[in-house]
Structures are given as C-alpha cells and as structure tokens.
Design an enzyme around this catalytic site. Structure first.
Site, short mmCIF file in Angstrom:
data_model
loop_
_atom_site.label_atom_id
_atom_site.label_comp_id
_atom_site.label_asym_id
_atom_site.label_seq_id
_atom_site.Cartn_x
_atom_site.Cartn_y
_atom_site.Cartn_z
N LYS A 165 0.84 -1.20 0.00
CA LYS A 165 0.00 0.00 0.00
C LYS A 165 0.87 1.25 0.00
O LYS A 165 1.90 1.31 0.68
CB LYS A 165 -0.90 -0.03 1.23
CG LYS A 165 -1.95 1.07 1.30
CD LYS A 165 -2.84 0.88 2.53
CE LYS A 165 -3.88 1.98 2.66
NZ LYS A 165 -4.73 1.79 3.86
N SER A 210 -9.69 1.94 3.33
CA SER A 210 -8.83 2.63 2.38
C SER A 210 -7.86 1.71 1.65
O SER A 210 -7.21 2.12 0.69
CB SER A 210 -8.02 3.69 3.12
OG SER A 210 -7.16 3.10 4.09
N SER A 259 -9.94 -0.54 7.61
CA SER A 259 -9.47 -0.35 6.24
C SER A 259 -8.75 -1.55 5.63
O SER A 259 -8.39 -1.51 4.46
CB SER A 259 -8.53 0.86 6.17
OG SER A 259 -9.28 2.05 6.33
#
EC number: 6.3.5.7
Length: 510
Positions: free
Chosen positions: A71, A146, A170
């Site tokens: 990420k 997210s 998330s």
C-alpha cells in the site's frame, strides 16, 4: 503460498515463472481494476532470479515464493509513497518501513505499489489522485477502503498477498467487499515505523491474502518488537502457521446483539449465523453477549481519529513537507487583494477614520508565508482529508476539547472495558464485517455520513486495540458479490483469532 513452495521443491515451477505470471496478470487486468499505482517489473524479475538460486541451494527465507504488493502509505526506499495525495505526489521514500524490510529479509518479492484512499481516509478507494480502484467481481462497484487496492490486487490474482493498513476497518472492510482474507493485528503487534500516519493510536499494518494460513505466515514475518517504534510490543511472536496445523474447534464464540440490528442486510445476517452454527457443529459453543457502549463507537472514532489526523497532517504545510504552491502566484494574489482594498477604501483613506480603516484592512491581510501555507494545503489535500482535518481541529480547540475530545477518550475506555469483560467469557466474537456488499462507484462520495457507516462493525476493534480478521463467506444470493464474516479476539490473541478463522474457513468450504 505453501503450494507454490511445493512446486519449487519438485521442480515443476521456478520463482521467475511465478513472478512473470503475476506481472502478466497485472498487465492484463490493472488498466480496468486500477489496483497498482506503480509496478516494479524489472526489479521483481531480478529479485526472482536471485531468490530462485537461494531456493535451489536450500538457503531461501520463509517467504521465498511470495509475491507481494505494498500500500502506498508504507515507505519503500526509492519508490513513490504518495498516500494517493497531491500533497505527496512527487515524494519518493528515502527509507524502508520496518514491515517492508522484514518482508525483504525473508525473501519476499515486492512487485509494486497499491492504490488507496488519500492518507488512508475513506471507505471506497475513490478519494485518490490515481482514480478509483474497481472491484474485480464487478467493475461498477467499489473495492472498499482505504486499502482497496490491496484487496483488489489479491482478489484479481495480481499477486499472492498484499500489505494494507487498518485505522477503522481499512483492511477488513475491503477484504469483505473483494472476497479475500484481511487481518488487522492487535495494536503494537506490528511496527508502524515507516507508515505515514493517519491516526497514530489506531493505525495497524496487516496482510490481505487468499486464505487464513497465508495471513498467519505473513503476520509471523512482520510481527515483533521494533526499537524504531516505541508503541511496538516486546511480547514474543508465536509460530502462527504451526498453530493452524491442528486447529481447535472447541471454542466459545460470542454473538453480540448490537451487531445484528437495523441496517444489516438480511442475507449477510443469515450467512454469519450459518457460519456460527456450522462451527457449533464442529464443537464450538455459541454464547450471546452484549457490548453496551458499542452504539457510541462511530461518533467516538470520528472525534478521536480526526483529532489525531489534524495533528499528524499539520506537518504538510508546503514549507517543511509536501506540495508547495507557486510563491509568485501567492504574491500576485496578495497584491491584487491590496489593490482591491485600496480602491474600495481610497488609496490613502479619506480623513483620519478612512486611513484607520485602510490600515486595519491591510493589517488583516495574510502575510506571504501564511498565504503560502493556506494555498499549499488547499491545493495539496482532497475534500475528505480537508473535512477530517477541520473536524479534528474543531474538537481540539480550546472551547470544545473537554466536551468532545476528552469525553470521547472516556468512552473509548468504556468500549475497551466492554471487550475485556466479554473476552473473560468467550474466546472470540463473530459478526458481519460490513452491513452490505460493495456499493456502486460514486454512490456515496457526496454523503460522508453514509460512507462512514460502512465501518460500523470494524471501528470498535481499533478503539479497543484488539485484533480482527475478515473471512470470505461466499457470494450474496441477490447481487453475486462477496460477503465477509468478521472474527475479533482479545489483544495479542492472534493465535485464538487465527484458529477461529481457520475453523470458519473449513466450515464454509463444506
């Protein structure tokens, strides 16, 4: 991942072939799904050759054969760490996050960087300078957020695993929407060094994988004390994968009434209860429990997390860090404003009172430095990040600190106590991961409250600092999209959490 290692041992495949296979899938699928924001094809191929030789020599680390995406909020030296924000769009990390370093030390191959909501603030991976990530099961649906890029990459078989971050759900919520396993470790179990912070007392780093065993393997690799992170725990790291070889089905599973009220899709409710009943058939005991302060979780989270975000993001002012507005434009703006004031009040003011008004108006103008701050942050941050900064700044302000922030901290303690009381009676808690399946792209972007409610079942784990995991539970009978079942366990009881998840995985597989 174990299956891939077996193929290496038997000579049926090479690591280079595996890596090239994943790169081929990324090339075919990523243009539509938009999970990867950058792909490290050459570097991954070179590393595959090096690790492939180590595999043949029998000296490879435990993650050899694992192809991982990272990420964008996690630093990886020499690669973009934009946090999907214009504020950091030109930033390349100058060091490795501890989790990245540990993956590399254990011979994982990192294949690229993954899309996310800006500064990890969002539930759909639509708040991003890279364009929204799309659900591999239906490209008209969101991935969740997210860590939406992290979940989509695994679901689309672009890599064998990914790392995401979980501040209020998330990892688990996008894992549910995309139909993969998503593990949020206990706070302090995994070092946060190298994570660009959203809310420092909530943020956790964890894996997204195809199955529970792979999640256990990666957790073992990244967990453990780190001198660079004062909040990381010094507790020994158990051998999580070994513990799953003989899962213990005779466990007590708590079913909280508060997680099965209004707003929950009835098909999801029934799937969660079916999972619990199937685990009961294998030897588990189902126990009705209550978490009385859970109704305050969303409000508490969005007060505390936004307050921390306001503090953490203050550094991005265009001077010390982040996007800097054009100083010439700033000077031009101020000059035009001054001219407009002089024209409205007269060049030198009319009489003494006029001059006083003019002087007061000119003194009220921003200095060039203040205007540069404002313009840099206005241009650098997106709408959702600005919203959370403003909310956090408000609750931290002198007149409202005790009424909002102080009270929220007290409620957080009560929520944590609720969980401690429950875990004295049961081993794990079962619940839905999300109230619905993945929703349409664009359908909630302009409705923040509805967007925030997507995390209603996951936020409490971050408030309490406990661990949680999403286990895929098949597809919804109406829309054909993935359903997720969530398990939560007490802080640092990842062995119990993974045990329950493995039992559920076996029960769901029939």
């Amino acid at each position: 991942m174990r299956g891939i290692r077996d193929k290496f041992s038997s000579g049926d495949a090479s690591l280079s072939e595996v890596v090239n296979g994943y790169l081929s899938v990324i090339s075919r699928k990523n243009q539509e799904i938009n999970a990867f924001t950058s792909v490290h094809a050459d570097e991954a191929a070179e590393r595959a050759e090096v690790i492939g030789k180590k595999i043949k020599e029998g000296t490879a680390g435990p993650l050899a054969g694992t192809v991982i995406g990272i990420k964008e909020v996690l630093c990886q030296k020499g690669y973009p760490a934009t946090c999907a924000s214009r504020m950091l769009e030109n930033y390349e990390a100058v060091y490795d996050a501890t989790v990245v370093r540990r993956l590399m030390e254990q011979d994982a191959v990192i294949v690229g960087r993954l899309n996310m909501d800006e500064f990890a603030m969002g539930s759909s991976t639509e708040n991003t300078i890279h364009g929204p990530a799309k659900n591999p099961h239906n490209a008209n649906k969101v991935t969740g957020g997210s860590s939406g890029g992290s979940a989509a990459a695994v679901a689309a078989d672009m890599c064998s695993a990914t790392l995401g971050t979980d501040t209020g759900g998330s990892i688990r919520q996008p894992a549910s929407y995309c139909g993969v396993v998503g593990l949020k470790p206990s706070y302090g179990r995994v070092s946060r060094y190298g994570l660009i912070a959203y809310a420092s007392s909530f943020d956790s780093i964890g894996p997204l994988t195809h199955n529970v065993s792979d999640a256990a393997t990666i957790l073992k690799a990244i967990a453990g004390h780190d001198p660079s992170d004062a909040t990381s725990s010094s507790r020994p790291v158990p051998d999580y994968p070994a513990l799953l070889e003989n899962p213990e089905p005779a466990i007590k599973i708590g079913i909280p009434d508060e997680y099965f009220g209004d707003g929950l899709d009835p098909v999801i409710r029934e799937r969660v209860m079916d999972t619990a009943r199937n685990m009961e058939k294998k030897g588990a005991e189902l126990v009705s429990i209550s978490l009385p302060h859970l109704k305050y979780a969303i409000a508490t989270y969005y007060i505390l997390a936004t307050a921390e975000a306001s503090s953490n993001l203050a550094r991005f002012d265009g001077i010390r860090y982040g996007h800097r507005a054009d100083i010439q434009e700033v000077r031009k703006e101020l000059k035009n404003e001054e001219e407009a004031i002089r024209q409205s009040l007269g060049t030198n003011g009319n009489g003494k009172s006029g001059r006083e008004k003019l002087d007061k108006a000119l003194l009220a103008m921003d200095s060039p430095m203040i205007r540069l701050y404002k313009k840099s942050r206005t241009e650098g941050f997106g709408t959702e990040v600005k919203r959370r900064i403003m909310l956090g700044t408000y609750v931290l302000s002198a007149g409202y600190y005790d009424a909002y922030y102080g009270k929220a901290q007290r409620i957080r303690r009560l929520i944590k106590q609720d969980f401690q009381d429950v875990f004295s009676k049961v081993d794990v808690i079962i619940s839905p991961t999300a109230p619905t399946t993945a929703f349409d792209l664009g359908s909630k972007v302009n409705d923040p409250l509805q967007m925030y409610l997507n995390d209603i079942y996951t936020i409490s784990a971050n408030l309490a600092g406990i661990c949680g995991i999403n286990v895929p539970a098949g597809l919804h009978s109406d829309d054909g999209l993935p359903i997720g079942v969530q398990f939560m366990a007490d802080a640092f009881d990842e062995p119990g959490l993974l045990n329950a998840a493995r039992i559920a995985e076996q029960a769901l597989a029939g």
